[in-house]
Design a protein around this motif. Sequence first.
Motif, short mmCIF file in Angstrom:
data_model
loop_
_atom_site.label_atom_id
_atom_site.label_comp_id
_atom_site.label_asym_id
_atom_site.label_seq_id
_atom_site.Cartn_x
_atom_site.Cartn_y
_atom_site.Cartn_z
N ARG A 243 0.82 -1.22 0.00
CA ARG A 243 0.00 0.00 0.00
C ARG A 243 0.85 1.27 0.00
N MET A 244 0.27 2.34 -0.55
CA MET A 244 0.86 3.67 -0.42
C MET A 244 0.14 4.39 0.71
N ASN A 245 0.93 5.00 1.62
CA ASN A 245 0.31 5.68 2.76
C ASN A 245 -0.09 7.12 2.40
N GLU A 246 -0.82 7.76 3.31
CA GLU A 246 -1.37 9.08 3.06
C GLU A 246 -0.29 10.17 2.94
N LEU A 247 0.78 10.07 3.74
CA LEU A 247 1.82 11.10 3.69
C LEU A 247 2.54 11.08 2.34
N THR A 248 2.76 9.87 1.85
CA THR A 248 3.40 9.70 0.55
C THR A 248 2.48 10.21 -0.57
N ALA A 249 1.20 9.84 -0.46
CA ALA A 249 0.24 10.28 -1.48
C ALA A 249 0.13 11.82 -1.49
N ALA A 250 0.22 12.43 -0.31
CA ALA A 250 0.14 13.90 -0.23
C ALA A 250 1.32 14.54 -0.94
N LEU A 251 2.50 13.94 -0.81
CA LEU A 251 3.68 14.45 -1.50
C LEU A 251 3.46 14.36 -3.02
N GLY A 252 2.86 13.25 -3.44
CA GLY A 252 2.56 13.07 -4.85
C GLY A 252 1.57 14.09 -5.38
N LEU A 253 0.53 14.32 -4.60
CA LEU A 253 -0.52 15.26 -5.02
C LEU A 253 0.07 16.67 -5.17
N ALA A 254 0.94 17.05 -4.24
CA ALA A 254 1.56 18.39 -4.32
C ALA A 254 2.56 18.45 -5.48
N GLY A 255 3.30 17.36 -5.69
CA GLY A 255 4.35 17.34 -6.71
C GLY A 255 3.79 17.24 -8.12
N LEU A 256 2.62 16.64 -8.26
CA LEU A 256 2.05 16.42 -9.60
C LEU A 256 1.84 17.75 -10.35
N LYS A 257 1.57 18.79 -9.58
CA LYS A 257 1.32 20.11 -10.20
C LYS A 257 2.59 20.66 -10.86
N LEU A 258 3.74 20.12 -10.49
CA LEU A 258 5.01 20.69 -10.96
C LEU A 258 5.66 19.87 -12.08
N VAL A 259 5.12 18.68 -12.34
CA VAL A 259 5.87 17.73 -13.16
C VAL A 259 5.98 18.17 -14.63
N GLU A 260 4.94 18.81 -15.14
CA GLU A 260 4.96 19.22 -16.54
C GLU A 260 6.09 20.24 -16.78
N ALA A 261 6.18 21.21 -15.85
CA ALA A 261 7.24 22.24 -15.97
C ALA A 261 8.62 21.59 -15.80
N GLU A 262 8.72 20.61 -14.89
CA GLU A 262 9.99 19.92 -14.68
C GLU A 262 10.43 19.22 -15.97
N ARG A 263 9.48 18.55 -16.62
CA ARG A 263 9.82 17.86 -17.86
C ARG A 263 10.30 18.85 -18.92
N GLY A 264 9.64 20.00 -18.98
CA GLY A 264 10.02 21.04 -19.95
C GLY A 264 11.44 21.54 -19.69
N ARG A 265 11.77 21.76 -18.41
CA ARG A 265 13.13 22.24 -18.08
C ARG A 265 14.16 21.18 -18.47
N ARG A 266 13.81 19.91 -18.21
CA ARG A 266 14.73 18.83 -18.57
C ARG A 266 14.93 18.75 -20.08
N GLU A 267 13.85 18.99 -20.81
CA GLU A 267 13.96 18.94 -22.28
C GLU A 267 14.93 20.03 -22.76
N ALA A 268 14.83 21.21 -22.13
CA ALA A 268 15.73 22.31 -22.52
C ALA A 268 17.19 21.94 -22.22
N ILE A 269 17.41 21.28 -21.09
CA ILE A 269 18.78 20.85 -20.74
C ILE A 269 19.27 19.80 -21.75
N ALA A 270 18.37 18.87 -22.09
CA ALA A 270 18.72 17.83 -23.07
C ALA A 270 19.13 18.47 -24.40
N ASN A 271 18.43 19.55 -24.78
CA ASN A 271 18.77 20.23 -26.04
C ASN A 271 20.15 20.87 -25.95
N VAL A 272 20.49 21.42 -24.78
CA VAL A 272 21.83 22.00 -24.59
C VAL A 272 22.88 20.91 -24.75
#
Length: 386
Positions: A243-272
């Motif tokens: 099982r996944m516990n509530e504290l872990t799930a809360a970290l996921g819920l907060a982090g999910l909002k940031l993942v698209e921007a994170e992927r975009g920054r990584r793509e820019a680094i990959a291009n460099v």
Amino acid sequence: MIPGGTLPVDSAAPRAFDDPIYVTRPLLPDLQAYVEELQGIWDRRWLTNKGQVHDAFEQALCAYLRISHLSLVSSGTTALMLALRACELSGEVITTALTSPATVNAIRWCGLTPVFADVDPVFLTLDPTAVERAVTPQTAAILGVHVYGMPCDVEALQAIADRHGLRLIYDGAHAFGTAIGGVPVLEFGDATTLSFHATKLFSTAEGGAVAVRDAELKRRIDLLKNLGIQDEATVVLPGINGRMNELTAALGLAGLKLVEAERGRREAIANVYREGLRGIEGLECLDIPPLVRNSQQYFVVRLQAGVHSRDDLWEQLKTFNVFARRYFHPLCSNMLFYRKLPSANPANLLVASRATQEVLCLPLYGNLPLQDATRICEIVRHILRA
Ligand code: T4K
């Protein structure tokens, strides 16, 4: 440079980084945003066993990943074990040796026999021709790995699975958000496992999920991860605690909002990196096919054996405070406990055996400044004298 050779001290050498540059750093939400998610957990005093945050995170992930069913679990390894168990397999599972030990160990933990098949020379995922050759009357499933977020040849593997009546499972630990022609890679096969380990594009410190297309398979995985408990009086399957516990799930819920921007920054680094490493003889960046949206989990270069020594570059980078990683070296087939399998013979795994000597993952994470990526390219050029 000569493989295995050492570099003399050079006054024109680029400056080493003051602080270590690791292969990755975890994406973390703002601490206050996480604390806000935690407040409700404190109020409710509900910590695990399918809590409110767990269910909200499951739904949010399904929406983000554009899939119908997903079951949250405690790690990517547990996800693999649960996916294999839920498919009720016995016998052999064909897989790749160019992967984390987690993939092959999970097969073993389920009492199944791993059978290694070679990988494609360009994409480094399972080679369907090699898979077809490895099928025997004992084969129960194919376990493909979307290694480095590069999708397997999903159509060819599905055709083989259909032809021989096999289950098809994918290890998508590196493939959070990978898509083929706009279709999420999680849409293929019977089940795809995800890892939310701290080193992954999207992380909950430890955690994972199994994405499935069939509601009945999700029901089985939900039961299996909860010790098989259906209700207070009924245990219907010999499950584990995944099982996944509530504290872990809360970290996921907060982090999910940031993942698209994170992927975009990584793509820019990959291009460099691609730009900065262009034209170095004997060095190739892993190519992403035009129709593929890669997760940007890793930035992989290959150092052609005989022209450069990958290990020499890996060691020398450390002297500049750059900690690249040789994912995946050694091959799983070279590990003591798998070496004796007939399919572990290096002659059966010529492409993977070469790749494991050539691949190197360079630092890739959203907080890596672009100028640091440029500097890493200069250091690589300096070491390789390119
Ligand atoms: N399938 C595949 C294809 C996988 O690659 C993996 C895991 C799995 C399945 C299983 O998923 P999980 O059961 O782990 O969820 C790491 C990870 O432990 C492992 O999750 C991952 N694959 C594997 C490829 O890499 P290490 O030993 O290389 O990690 P470590 O601790 O050396 O970390 C690498 C770098 O990341 C560090 O040098 C610094 C940075 N780091 C790491 C951690 C843990 C941080 O900055 N913060 C951190 O908290 O295995």
